[in-house]
Structure formats: structure tokens, C-alpha cells
Design an enzyme around this catalytic site. Structure first.
Site, PDB file in Angstrom:
ATOM      1  NE  ARG A 149     -39.400 -33.142 -91.601  1.00 58.82           N
ATOM      2  CZ  ARG A 149     -38.106 -33.397 -91.429  1.00 58.82           C
ATOM      3  NH1 ARG A 149     -37.716 -34.619 -91.175  1.00 58.82           N
ATOM      4  NH2 ARG A 149     -37.207 -32.450 -91.513  1.00 58.82           N
TER       5      ARG A 149
ATOM      6  CG  ASP B 290     -30.634 -33.554 -98.798  1.00 62.69           C
ATOM      7  OD1 ASP B 290     -30.219 -34.301 -97.896  1.00 62.69           O
ATOM      8  OD2 ASP B 290     -31.015 -32.381 -98.584  1.00 62.69           O
TER       9      ASP B 290
ATOM     10  CE  LYS C 117     -37.120 -30.210 -96.438  1.00 65.75           C
ATOM     11  NZ  LYS C 117     -36.190 -30.111 -95.300  1.00 65.75           N
ATOM     12  CG  ASN C 118     -33.286 -28.147 -97.433  1.00 66.22           C
ATOM     13  OD1 ASN C 118     -34.207 -28.349 -96.647  1.00 66.22           O
ATOM     14  ND2 ASN C 118     -32.433 -29.087 -97.807  1.00 66.22           N
TER      15      ASN C 118
ATOM     16  NE  ARG D 175     -28.718 -33.796 -89.937  1.00 64.26           N
ATOM     17  CZ  ARG D 175     -29.732 -33.501 -90.735  1.00 64.26           C
ATOM     18  NH1 ARG D 175     -30.837 -34.181 -90.678  1.00 64.26           N
ATOM     19  NH2 ARG D 175     -29.632 -32.507 -91.581  1.00 64.26           N
TER      20      ARG D 175
ATOM     21  CB  CYS E 212     -33.892 -36.504 -90.971  1.00 62.89           C
ATOM     22  SG  CYS E 212     -35.150 -36.152 -92.190  1.00 62.89           S
TER      23      CYS E 212
HETATM   24  C1  UD1 Z   1     -28.716 -29.135 -94.690  1.00 58.05           C
HETATM   25  C2  UD1 Z   1     -30.011 -29.556 -95.360  1.00 58.05           C
HETATM   26  C3  UD1 Z   1     -30.054 -31.075 -95.496  1.00 58.05           C
HETATM   27  C4  UD1 Z   1     -28.806 -31.573 -96.214  1.00 58.05           C
HETATM   28  C5  UD1 Z   1     -27.541 -31.053 -95.545  1.00 58.05           C
HETATM   29  C6  UD1 Z   1     -26.287 -31.396 -96.326  1.00 58.05           C
HETATM   30  C7  UD1 Z   1     -31.537 -27.814 -94.669  1.00 58.05           C
HETATM   31  C8  UD1 Z   1     -32.741 -27.433 -93.858  1.00 58.05           C
HETATM   32  N1  UD1 Z   1     -31.140 -29.082 -94.564  1.00 58.05           N
HETATM   33  O1  UD1 Z   1     -28.729 -29.711 -93.390  1.00 58.05           O
HETATM   34  O2  UD1 Z   1     -31.231 -31.409 -96.238  1.00 58.05           O
HETATM   35  O3  UD1 Z   1     -28.789 -32.994 -96.164  1.00 58.05           O
HETATM   36  O4  UD1 Z   1     -27.606 -29.611 -95.447  1.00 58.05           O
HETATM   37  O5  UD1 Z   1     -26.355 -30.910 -97.617  1.00 58.05           O
HETATM   38  O6  UD1 Z   1     -31.012 -27.026 -95.418  1.00 58.05           O
HETATM   39  N2  UD1 Z   1     -22.197 -30.832 -88.529  1.00 58.05           N
HETATM   40  C9  UD1 Z   1     -21.494 -30.837 -87.354  1.00 58.05           C
HETATM   41  N3  UD1 Z   1     -21.663 -29.774 -86.494  1.00 58.05           N
HETATM   42  C10 UD1 Z   1     -22.487 -28.729 -86.792  1.00 58.05           C
HETATM   43  C11 UD1 Z   1     -23.182 -28.724 -88.013  1.00 58.05           C
HETATM   44  C12 UD1 Z   1     -23.020 -29.805 -88.867  1.00 58.05           C
HETATM   45  O7  UD1 Z   1     -20.749 -31.772 -87.049  1.00 58.05           O
HETATM   46  O8  UD1 Z   1     -22.597 -27.796 -85.976  1.00 58.05           O
HETATM   47  C13 UD1 Z   1     -22.036 -31.966 -89.463  1.00 58.05           C
HETATM   48  C14 UD1 Z   1     -23.337 -32.745 -89.670  1.00 58.05           C
HETATM   49  O9  UD1 Z   1     -23.536 -33.708 -88.663  1.00 58.05           O
HETATM   50  C15 UD1 Z   1     -23.085 -33.349 -91.028  1.00 58.05           C
HETATM   51  C16 UD1 Z   1     -22.290 -32.268 -91.763  1.00 58.05           C
HETATM   52  O10 UD1 Z   1     -21.752 -31.429 -90.744  1.00 58.05           O
HETATM   53  O11 UD1 Z   1     -22.294 -34.510 -90.900  1.00 58.05           O
HETATM   54  C17 UD1 Z   1     -23.081 -31.412 -92.719  1.00 58.05           C
HETATM   55  O12 UD1 Z   1     -24.226 -30.913 -92.061  1.00 58.05           O
HETATM   56  P1  UD1 Z   1     -24.907 -29.534 -92.468  1.00 58.05           P
HETATM   57  O13 UD1 Z   1     -24.351 -29.075 -93.768  1.00 58.05           O
HETATM   58  O14 UD1 Z   1     -24.831 -28.606 -91.305  1.00 58.05           O
HETATM   59  O15 UD1 Z   1     -26.399 -29.965 -92.694  1.00 58.05           O
HETATM   60  P2  UD1 Z   1     -27.719 -29.197 -92.282  1.00 58.05           P
HETATM   61  O16 UD1 Z   1     -27.531 -27.729 -92.420  1.00 58.05           O
HETATM   62  O17 UD1 Z   1     -28.225 -29.725 -90.994  1.00 58.05           O
END
Ligand code: UD1
Length: 429
Positions: A408, A315, A22-23, A130, A125
């Protein structure tokens, strides 16, 4: 709302076919916005999040053809042809974006190709705040002008994006994907330092290269992209879902069973396999997958800490906590990626687990001999599946409510588990 009812205590035996990730599928689908020509994606999983992304893309004007099912070792992944030829809108509305955080992934491609995009701030979620600040700062480093207005991100680059250097202040999977896609069409060279290295990013980068992008450093934490004027048609098969692999591997271990995970790749889950091995599992590579069992060996508590790839993935934290709940001895589980990602703890405790959380960052799990079935519910995808795993090991009946979270991220969950002997069914209200 549907519920999943499990009568636990059955060791799982048999084969489970692993679906596409999915990701990986979500950013790959968004990548179609970068080109006028058709991107054909195969091995797509049949999941609610994939349908949400398809609706969002269709709303922007992407024409989607479903080319049936591609054969994949007896399993049928979906095939989509995605044509971004007639994009009619560069606005991603709140109603389509609010349910899924990955919707923000349309921002970089739209901005890079059309010089403008308006995307609602996403939901998804309920794990911590986030934010998307890193996505936005990164796009600004490529020359975008960004405003926030009425819950929307409004991004403009009237003369196109320009290559630049951006150092991610923290590792972010989504921000790396958004910037990587945007940089493929930016003028000149872009260097993305401290990039995330998750296999899903490698999969996306490989697909972009097949579309004509020039990317070096794939798989490393520094991606160097030479912008090109346009990308072209390509075909790409989505890699296997490493979180699904890890989840079913844990199902084998928690029930004391023996499963063949077909289509699984051990190299995608090294950190998880290491923990499962230390806990007492036997893992053996076979043709087209691996076999995992724990038939005559006790479960041992193992400490773990979540980290960006190739470390132990956040995850998988909830699933391995369910496993540690029934291990011999104690386990210290530390979460470093997301705040508020222990929402499964009170539910596991309702089933008899002995878990204490400290400062929302680490949990001490003292293994108990048996969990007992209970009514439980969870507020995110991985937390929900950890309750399913606990239910498979527990005595008596477990009812997992709010099943839409599972839909999902897990394709045919009940069918895959019941095919290996689990007593699990979905009850519709
Ligand atoms: C992706 C995955 C999710 C997984 C996560 C971490 C997808 C669709 N989802 O989520 O399943 O749990 O990676 O492996 O691929 N952050 C900020 N600012 C930003 C972006 C992120 O502060 O602009 C923080 C987030 O709150 C979190 C951390 O960075 O604490 C990591 O998040 P991120 O790697 O961006 O996760 P996702 O891409 O949302």
C-alpha cells in the site's frame, strides 16, 4: 499471502530513488472531481492505494488515461490524466471505500461541485478509531446538510456550499484537505484556522492554484480561500515521499551503511533528520538528494514525540523505534497523534527488543546489542516496514508476513533495498 524474507546483517551501500508521495497523490487525484477539465498528475507512485483511488474515481465516472511514464532523474513515475467531465455517480460504495481511509477525500469535491455526495464511512489501517467527525463538521460550517445512514455519509448542499470560517478543533491532515478542496468552489470567502501544514497539503494547494483556485496562506495554519465558479485543467508533479525518504534514511543508519537518496529533499524531513543526526548519522546534501551514513560511529538512544508537521511525524514512529531497539542507552518514544499505534512493539520484542509501553501512549526502548530474526507480522503499513528495518539489522532470518500492507505504501521495496546489498526477497505462496 506473500511474505518477505530477509537475511539481516548487511550494511546497505548504494543509491535509492525516492518515489512520489502516496499521501499527496491521493488528495491530488480526488481534486480532479472539482473540474470538468483534465488534471494531469505526474510522478505518481506505483502502489495499491493509488490503484484503489483510481478504481473509486473510475466508478464515479472519472475517465483516466495513463500517459506512460515521465522521466524523473532516471526513475519512472506514473502519469495519469484524470477527467471529471462525465461524472455519472456521486456515491462512493462501501466495497471501494472500506480498504482505504483516504477515500473520504472524494466527499468535499463531489459536494462542492454537484451539491450532493454519498460516501461510505471508510476503513484503512487499524490504528485507533480514526473518526471523520471533523471532516463532517467542517463541511457543515460551509452550509452542508449531513446525515449518517446505513454506514454512509449523505451530504447535501442544494444551493451550493457557502464560504465560512472553520476552526479545526484538532489538527487533521485529511479534514484540512477535504475542506480546502470544497472551499475552492464555495461561494465567497472561507477561512480555515488551525489547518494542518503537512507538505502534502502545500502540494495540494499549489495544484489547486494551478487549476484556478484562489488560496492564501499556503504552508501556514490559516488558509483563506476565495471561491471561484469553476476550476480548469492543470498539470502537476507529485512531491517526493517524505516517509519513504525517512524510512530509507533509517535503513542506512540501522545497518551501519551509506546511502544516496536520489530525489529526496532534506527540508521535508527536518525533524527526522535531527533525530537521526543525534543518533549518530552523518547527513550531507548532494545534487538532487542527500547522502546518509553511519559507518564508524555507535548508535545512541534519542527521545522523540510525534507531533503534527513540522514536528516528528507519527508515520516515522515505528521505523525509529526499530532503530532505537538496537541503540546504546534508552529512548522514550511518545505517540500523540493516534491511539493504538504501538502494534509493532510485540513483534519487535519477538525479535529480542526490550520495549515497554505505558498507557498506550509512550514506550521505553532499552537498546539491545543485537536483534535476532523471527517470524513477524504487522497490522499497519508503517509497523510492517519497521519490521523490515529490524530484519535488515537482525542476525539470521526474518519473515515478514501480511506483505499487502507494505504494497500500500512502498513502491518496489525489495528491489530498492536489494539494489543496495540487502538480502531480501518476496516469497509467493
Ligand atoms: C494522514 C495520513 C497518515 C498520517 C496522518 C497523521 C494520508 C492519506 N494519511 O491521515 O498517513 O498518519 O495524516 O499525520 O494522508 N481525527 C478525528 N476526527 C476526524 C479526523 C481526524 O478525531 O474527523 C483524529 C484522528 O483519529 C487522529 C488525528 O485526528 O487521531 C489526526 O488524524 P488525521 O490528521 O486526520 O490523519 P489522516 O488524514 O487520516
Amino acid at each position: 499471502m506473500d511474505r518477505i524474507v530477509i537475511r539481516g546483517g548487511v550494511p546497505l551501500h548504494g543509491e535509492i530513488q525516492i518515489s512520489g508521495a502516496k499521501n499527496a497523490a491521493l488528495p491530488l487525484m480526488a481534486a480532479c472531481l472539482l473540474s470538468e477539465e483534465t488534471l494531469t498528475l505526474s510522478n505518481l507512485p506505483h502502489l495499491a492505494d493509488i490503484s484503489t483511488m483510481a478504481h473509486l474515481l473510475a466508478d464515479l465516472g472519472v475517465e483516466i488515461s495513463m500517459n506512460g511514464h515521465a522521466p524523473n532523474g532516471g526513475h519512472a513515475g506514473r502519469v495519469f490524466g484524470l477527467s471529471g467531465k462525465n461524472i455519472s455517480s456521486t456515491t462512493a460504495d462501501y466495497d471501494l471505500v472500506r480498504t482505504m481511509r483516504a477515500s473520504i477525500l472524494v466527499l468535499g469535491p463531489l459536494l462542492a461541485r454537484f451539491g450532493e455526495a454519498k460516501v461510505s464511512l471508510p476503513g484503512g489501517c487499524a490504528i485507533g478509531t480514526r473518526p471523520v467527525d471533523i471532516h463532517l463538521k467542517g463541511l457543515e460550517a460551509l452550509g452542508a446538510e449531513i446525515e449518517l445512514e446505513g454506514g454512509y455519509v449523505i451530504a447535501r448542499a442544494p444551493d451550493g456550499l457557502k464560504g465560512g470560517r472553520y476552526l479545526f478543533p484538532m489538527v487533521s491532515v485529511g479534514a484540512t484537505e477535504n475542506l480546502l478542496m470544497a472551499a475552492t468552489l464555495a461561494e465567497g470567502e472561507t477561512v480555515l484556522a488551525n489547518s494542518a501544514r503537512e507538505p502534502e497539503i502545500t502540494d495540494l494547494a499549489n495544484c489547486l492554484v494551478a487549476m484556478g483556485a484562489k488560496i492564501e496562506g499556503i504552508g501556514s495554519d490559516t488558509l483563506t480561500i476565495q471561491g471561484v465558479p469553476a476550476l480548469h485543467a492543470a498539470e502537476h508533479s507529485v512531491l517526493p515521499d517524505r516517509i519513504e525518504i525517512g524510512t530509507y534514511a533509517t535503513a542506512a543508519v540501522i545497518t551501519g551503511g551509506d546511502l544516496k537518496l536520489v530525489g529526496a529533499r532534506l527540508d521535508l524531513i527536518e525533524a527526522v533528520a535531527e533525530i537521526l543526526g543525534s543518533a549518530g548519522a552523518t547527513i550531507q546534501e548532494i545534487d538532487n538528494g542527500f547522502r546518509i551514513s553511519r559507518t564508524d560511529c555507535e548508535l545512541k538512544g534519542v527521545d522523540m514525540i510525534t507531533e503534527p508537521y513540522p514536528g516528528f511525524p507519527t508515520d516515522m514512529q515505528a521505523q525509529l523505534m526499530a532503530l532505537m531497539a538496537v541503540a546504546n542507552g534508552a529512548s522514550l518514544i511518545t505517540e500523540t497523534i493516534f491511539e493504538n499505534r504501538f502494534m509493532h512493539v510485540p513483534e519487535l520484542c519477538r525479535m529480542g527488543a526490550n520495549i515497554n509501553v505505558h498507557h498506550q501512549a509512550s514506550a521505553i526502548v532499552r537498546g539491545v546489542e543485537k536483534l535476532s530474526g523471527a517470524q513477524v507480522m504487522a497490522t499497519d503499513l508503517r509497523a510492517s516496514v519497521s519490521l523490515v528495518l529490524a530484519g535488515l539489522a537482525a542476525e539470521g532470518e526474518t519473515v515478514v508476513n501480511r506483505v499487502y500492507h507494505l504494497d500500500r505504501g512502498y513502491e518496489h521495496l525489495e528491489a530498492k533495498l536489494s539494489g543496495c546489498g540487502a538480502r531480501i526477497e518476496r516469497v509467493k505462496d
